[in-house]
Motif scaffolding. Structure first.
Motif, short mmCIF file in Angstrom:
data_model
loop_
_atom_site.label_atom_id
_atom_site.label_comp_id
_atom_site.label_asym_id
_atom_site.label_seq_id
_atom_site.Cartn_x
_atom_site.Cartn_y
_atom_site.Cartn_z
N VAL A 116 -4.82 -4.12 22.13
CA VAL A 116 -4.85 -3.09 23.39
C VAL A 116 -4.15 -1.97 22.45
O VAL A 116 -4.54 -0.95 22.91
CB VAL A 116 -4.09 -3.72 24.24
N SER A 125 -9.58 -0.38 16.78
CA SER A 125 -8.67 -1.59 16.83
C SER A 125 -8.57 -2.17 15.52
O SER A 125 -7.78 -3.34 15.61
CB SER A 125 -8.85 -2.27 18.13
N ARG A 148 -0.96 2.13 27.67
CA ARG A 148 -1.01 2.10 26.26
C ARG A 148 0.03 3.02 25.80
O ARG A 148 0.52 3.05 24.63
CB ARG A 148 -2.47 2.68 25.89
N ILE A 197 -7.34 5.80 26.18
CA ILE A 197 -8.22 5.92 27.47
C ILE A 197 -7.87 4.96 28.25
O ILE A 197 -7.14 3.72 27.79
CB ILE A 197 -9.72 5.73 27.04
N SER A 198 -8.09 4.91 29.40
CA SER A 198 -8.23 3.61 30.52
C SER A 198 -9.36 3.22 30.50
O SER A 198 -10.55 3.55 30.34
CB SER A 198 -7.54 4.23 31.90
N ASP A 199 -9.35 1.58 30.24
CA ASP A 199 -10.57 0.68 30.40
C ASP A 199 -10.27 -0.54 30.97
O ASP A 199 -9.24 -0.92 31.41
CB ASP A 199 -11.19 0.83 28.83
N ILE A 200 -11.02 -1.53 30.76
CA ILE A 200 -10.90 -2.71 31.23
C ILE A 200 -9.76 -3.36 30.68
O ILE A 200 -9.12 -4.25 31.27
CB ILE A 200 -12.21 -3.54 31.09
N ARG A 201 -9.23 -3.05 29.56
CA ARG A 201 -8.10 -3.87 29.08
C ARG A 201 -6.81 -3.36 29.14
O ARG A 201 -5.66 -4.04 29.12
CB ARG A 201 -8.15 -3.78 27.27
N SER A 244 -4.73 0.67 31.02
CA SER A 244 -4.68 2.05 31.46
C SER A 244 -4.07 2.92 30.28
O SER A 244 -3.47 2.40 29.54
CB SER A 244 -3.71 2.02 32.70
N GLU A 245 -4.43 4.17 30.58
CA GLU A 245 -3.72 5.31 29.36
C GLU A 245 -2.28 5.15 29.55
O GLU A 245 -1.63 5.30 28.40
CB GLU A 245 -4.27 6.55 29.86
#
Length: 279
Positions: free
Chosen positions: A194, A120, A268, A258-262, A264-265
């Motif tokens: 993000v 990032s 993004r 990727i999908s993470d806490i911030r 989803s795929e």
């Protein structure tokens, strides 16, 4: 914070000798990441090498022949406010302006942001779309590589024992070139991207035809990445809204989020599409 030895070399040769002698040594320029991580013992170097006193370490230099050169201690704030960067490399200035707070930007360095190799990193897309290179100094001499190839994974970069980045060099943009960078974050400041998108476009003389284009995506792959298929859709073509939308869809497909806490795929990918079209 553990105890450590502190060195302040005056030449690049001295710095490489110290790095070669002390394999666990870490470099100090701005210190906005290093010192925080040392305090919580994520990093526990036995040696810290302060490179702020190296020749031209904090200087921004520009000539039409050699382009823009940023020393290893050039602050993010200096780049954000530099008239030459704002005029010729606006995407880089915009990326610098997103980092942390004003206080952090006055200490953090552009080369530190690149060497941290975070997916990032906000200055990376602006450097990449302008064809920036890192000039590396080490025990075996000097070598250069494109910034897009320098970062090899999250927190990883192509540096061998005893080497460090002496400066970043960015070519002079051709006439009729513009660049821009934007990121999406839940908060305006003190957050990481993000998704970040940088773009640079060069038009042929007197026409709305794209002769060259670079698109760099941040936070959607292990490293900041070029959207090369999207670029190929625009290169050599007249820039119409429909064509730009097609390129934005291609950039979204090229991304590897990727999908993470911030986020989803899917979210993004939608951000990549929308932000690429805007840039």
């Amino acid at each position: 914070m553990n105890a450590f030895d502190y060195f302040q070399p005056k030449t690049a040769k001295e710095a490489t000798q110290l790095l070669n002698k002390h394999p666990d040594a870490m470099l100090l320029a701005g210190g906005t990441d290093l010192l925080v991580r040392m305090k919580v013992r994520v990093y526990q170097p036995s040696v810290v090498i302060d490179i702020k006193r190296l020749p031209k370490a904090d200087q921004i230099q520009f000539s039409t022949k050699s382009g823009l050169t940023l020393g290893p201690a050039v602050s993010v704030r200096s780049v954000e406010r530099s008239p030459i960067v704002l005029d010729r490399y606006p995407g880089l200035a915009q990326g610098a302006g997103f980092i942390g707070s004003v206080q952090i930007r006055n200490r953090a360095t552009v080369i530190g942001n690149i060497c941290n190799a975070a997916p990032s990193a906000d200055t990376a897309p602006g450097v990449i779309v302008h064809g920036g290179k890192v000039n590396i100094v080490g025990p075996k001499g000097r070598r250069s590589m494109l910034v897009e190839n320098f970062m090899t994974g999250p927190g990883k970069r192509d540096l061998k024992r005893g080497e460090f980045v002496a400066n970043i060099q960015i070519p002079t943009p051709p006439a009729r070139t513009g660049s821009a960078y934007v990121r999406h974050t839940p908060r305006v400041a003190m957050d990481i991207a993000v998704v970040g998108v940088g773009a640079s476009v060069t038009l042929v003389p007197r026409h709305n035809v794209c002769s060259e284009v670079k698109i760099a995506l941040g936070a959607v792959a292990p490293v900041p990445m070029r959207a090369t298929h999207a670029e190929s859709i625009l290169r050599g073509q007249e820039l119409t809204p429909a064509l730009i939308a097609e390129a934005a869809e291609a950039a979204s497909a090229e991304a590897r989020p990727i999908s993470d806490i911030r986020a989803s795929e899917d979210f993004r990918r939608e951000l990549v599409r929308g932000l690429t079209e805007r840039m």
